[in-house]
Each structure stands twice: as C-alpha cells, then as structure tokens.
Design an enzyme around this catalytic site. Structure first.
Site, PDB file in Angstrom:
ATOM      1  N   GLU A  15       0.815  -1.216   0.000  1.00 44.25           N
ATOM      2  CA  GLU A  15       0.000   0.000   0.000  1.00 44.25           C
ATOM      3  C   GLU A  15       0.853   1.272   0.000  1.00 44.25           C
ATOM      4  O   GLU A  15       0.385   2.352   0.364  1.00 44.25           O
ATOM      5  CB  GLU A  15      -0.933  -0.010   1.208  1.00 44.25           C
ATOM      6  CG  GLU A  15      -1.905  -1.174   1.206  1.00 44.25           C
ATOM      7  CD  GLU A  15      -2.648  -1.316   2.518  1.00 44.25           C
ATOM      8  OE1 GLU A  15      -3.562  -0.521   2.764  1.00 44.25           O
ATOM      9  OE2 GLU A  15      -2.300  -2.220   3.299  1.00 44.25           O
ATOM     10  N   SER A 150      -6.553  -1.969   1.687  1.00 44.36           N
ATOM     11  CA  SER A 150      -6.864  -1.358   0.394  1.00 44.36           C
ATOM     12  C   SER A 150      -7.431  -2.352  -0.609  1.00 44.36           C
ATOM     13  O   SER A 150      -7.374  -2.132  -1.813  1.00 44.36           O
ATOM     14  CB  SER A 150      -5.628  -0.662  -0.210  1.00 44.36           C
ATOM     15  OG  SER A 150      -5.217   0.407   0.602  1.00 44.36           O
ATOM     16  N   SER A 281     -10.653   9.799   0.125  1.00 49.13           N
ATOM     17  CA  SER A 281     -10.774   9.071   1.390  1.00 49.13           C
ATOM     18  C   SER A 281     -12.071   9.375   2.119  1.00 49.13           C
ATOM     19  O   SER A 281     -12.654  10.456   1.979  1.00 49.13           O
ATOM     20  CB  SER A 281      -9.578   9.376   2.287  1.00 49.13           C
ATOM     21  OG  SER A 281      -8.377   8.943   1.686  1.00 49.13           O
TER      22      SER A 281
END
EC number: 6.3.2.4
Length: 306
Positions: A15, A150, A281
């Site tokens: 990530e 993720s 986000s």
C-alpha cells in the site's frame, strides 16, 4: 520553539503508493496550520535516528505491514516519541483480519464464516481438502490476504477452477489468507474520531465489491452521506461499530466496514486503524458532513496522539 513532527509515509508494504498520497496530504495540512513538519519515508530513512534528528512527535500515515501492524508503534515507544493512532497491541490485532474476527465473534458481533490458511502449511492442504471446506461455505467466496489493506490481492471466486490462482494471488501479499463467504448486500463504512462515531457512509460501486479499483481509480463509485439509513438503523450500526472499535482497544482515528444483508442484518467486514487521507478518502468525507474541515480533522488526530 515549535515541535518537529515526522509524517511517516511510504514504507515497503503493498500500500506504499496510497500511503505516500495520504502522507503528503497530511504534511501539507500541518504546514498550512503552521507546524514544523517533514515527510519521512520509512523505506529510506533510518527510523532509529528520529530522536537524534530532533523529532518530537510522529504522525503515522503508513498503511499495511510495517505501519499498521504494531512494528512502527513499538519503535516509536522505544524512542519515547509520541505518535498518532492506536498502540502496539491494538494495531497488531487489527491488521490480522482472522484474529479480529475471532474477537468480534466472541462478543456476538456478526462476522462472515471463513476458512483460514497459512502459507507454511500449504503443502498439507490438498485441493480436495480446500474444496470440501469451501463447499460448506458455498460459492461464491472471497479470497483475501489476512494482513493487507486497500482490498489488494482480493478476488471473488464463483467456480472451483479459479481457486488455485486466487489462493496464490492472496499469498503474494500475506503469509496467511482467509477464504470467506461472499455476501451480497449494501456496504457501509463508519469512521471513528477519538471516541466519537461519525455518520456512516453508504458505498455504491458497479463492481462486485468495494475493491482497489473502486477505492482509488473508478470515478463511478458513489459515496452517500448521510447514508440514507433510518435513525434506528443508523444508530444500530454506530453502536455495533463502537463495540467493535473499543473491543480492540483502538485510539485516535479509524474506520470499520460493514455490510447490510437482505434480511436487514449488519455484518462486520474489517477495521482500518490508519485510514487513508487522500482526496477520495472516507474519513475526511464523514468529518466534513458534521462540519469538520480536513485541516481541523488532522489537528484533532494530532492532539489525541499517545
């Protein structure tokens, strides 16, 4: 004299790219707020030198192994440097999806049935053994790395012929994997800021599930906040999330994902103790819905560090 803050980003996990995006967004926010902050890529910087370099505090923006698993937290505690987010134990357990589910299940919180496989024991598992276990779950199933975030390395498998490739893919990202019953439903994510549970966000994606592409690439993914849940159902979800969060001893800021099935029941999926802080986000989105700007959010997280 202003405190010198290290924004820890990058690292070596799968990530890394997302961590860098999050880290630089956080860095720019801290600079706007007048802090003496610096980007520190833990892949290149000798982390044991933080104290000698004059850093007083650390803002952790690392995702996955090396950032969310308790290791960086342990180093910072050894150096006596305050840091953002959860502590060693909470971080280590939370990144371990299977053990997190065991804890939640012990509290009578709904989690999806699964099979846990370890890479070191893979030679002991025959194809027929794995298939027999999966047939008890029934297809389709989700195969995912146990210690990655993720949605990296995750696949939905509808047919036995696709099992081996999907298992091998998941093992590329973790030494342990989970094969989990796939549940079709409505996905929600709920953010936590300190001890406050923020408004849930409903996620609508054209893909089979909220995968890496849906999170970071697809522009068609929709995020609905307020979520559209009625008051009673939203409060039920927030209470479930609060119990799940507190059971792990988490602190600071985080996010928990859940799914609502066709029988109107919530199932917990997983927890994220260092959520992304990119323009896509979800924690900043939830915070904004109750009047907290991005810069205010970053300051609140910084103020509740260890």
């Amino acid at each position: 004299m202003k405190k010198k803050i290290a924004v820890l980003l990058g690292g070596n996990s799968s990530e890394r790219k997302i961590s860098i995006k999050s880290g630089y967004a956080i860095l720019q926010s801290l600079l706007r707020s007048g802090f003496n902050a610096y980007a520190i890529d833990t892949r290149d910087f000798p982390i044991m030198q933080l104290k000698k370099q004059g850093f007083d505090s650390a803002y952790i923006a690392l995702h996955g192994t090396g950032g969310e698993d308790g290791s960086i937290q342990g180093i910072l505690e050894y150096l006596n440097i305050p840091y953002t987010g959860s502590g060693i134990m909470s971080s280590a357990i939370s990144l371990d999806k299977w053990r997190t589910k065991l804890l939640w299940k012990s509290l009578s919180l709904r989690v999806l049935p699964d099979i846990y496989l370890q890479k070191k024991d893979i030679s002991k598992y025959t194809y027929s053994y794995i298939l027999k276990k999966i047939l008890k779950l029934k297809f389709p199933v989700v195969i995912k790395p146990n210690n990655a975030g993720s949605s990296i390395g995750i696949t939905i498998v509808n047919h036995p012929d696709l099992l081996i490739d999907s298992i091998n893919l998941a093992f590329n990202y973790s030494n342990n994997i989970i094969i989990e019953k796939f549940l079709k439903g409505t996905e929600y994510t709920v953010s936590i800021l300190n001890k406050k549970v923020l408004p849930p966000i409903k996620i609508i994606t054209k893909n089979n599930f909220y995968d890496y592409s849906s999170k970071y690439i697809e522009s068609s993914t929709e995020y609905i906040c307020p979520s559209g849940l009625n008051y009673q159902k939203e409060e039920e979800l927030k209470k479930i999330v609060e119990i799940a969060w507190n059971s792990l001893g988490c602190k600071g800021c985080g996010r928990i994902d859940a799914i609502l099935d066709n029988k109107d029941k919530f199932w917990l999926l997983e927890i994220n103790t260092i959520p992304g802080m990119t323009h896509r986000s979800l924690v900043p989105m939830a915070a904004k819905s109750i009047g907290i700007s991005f810069d205010e959010l970053i300051l609140k997280i910084l103020k509740i560090n260890k």
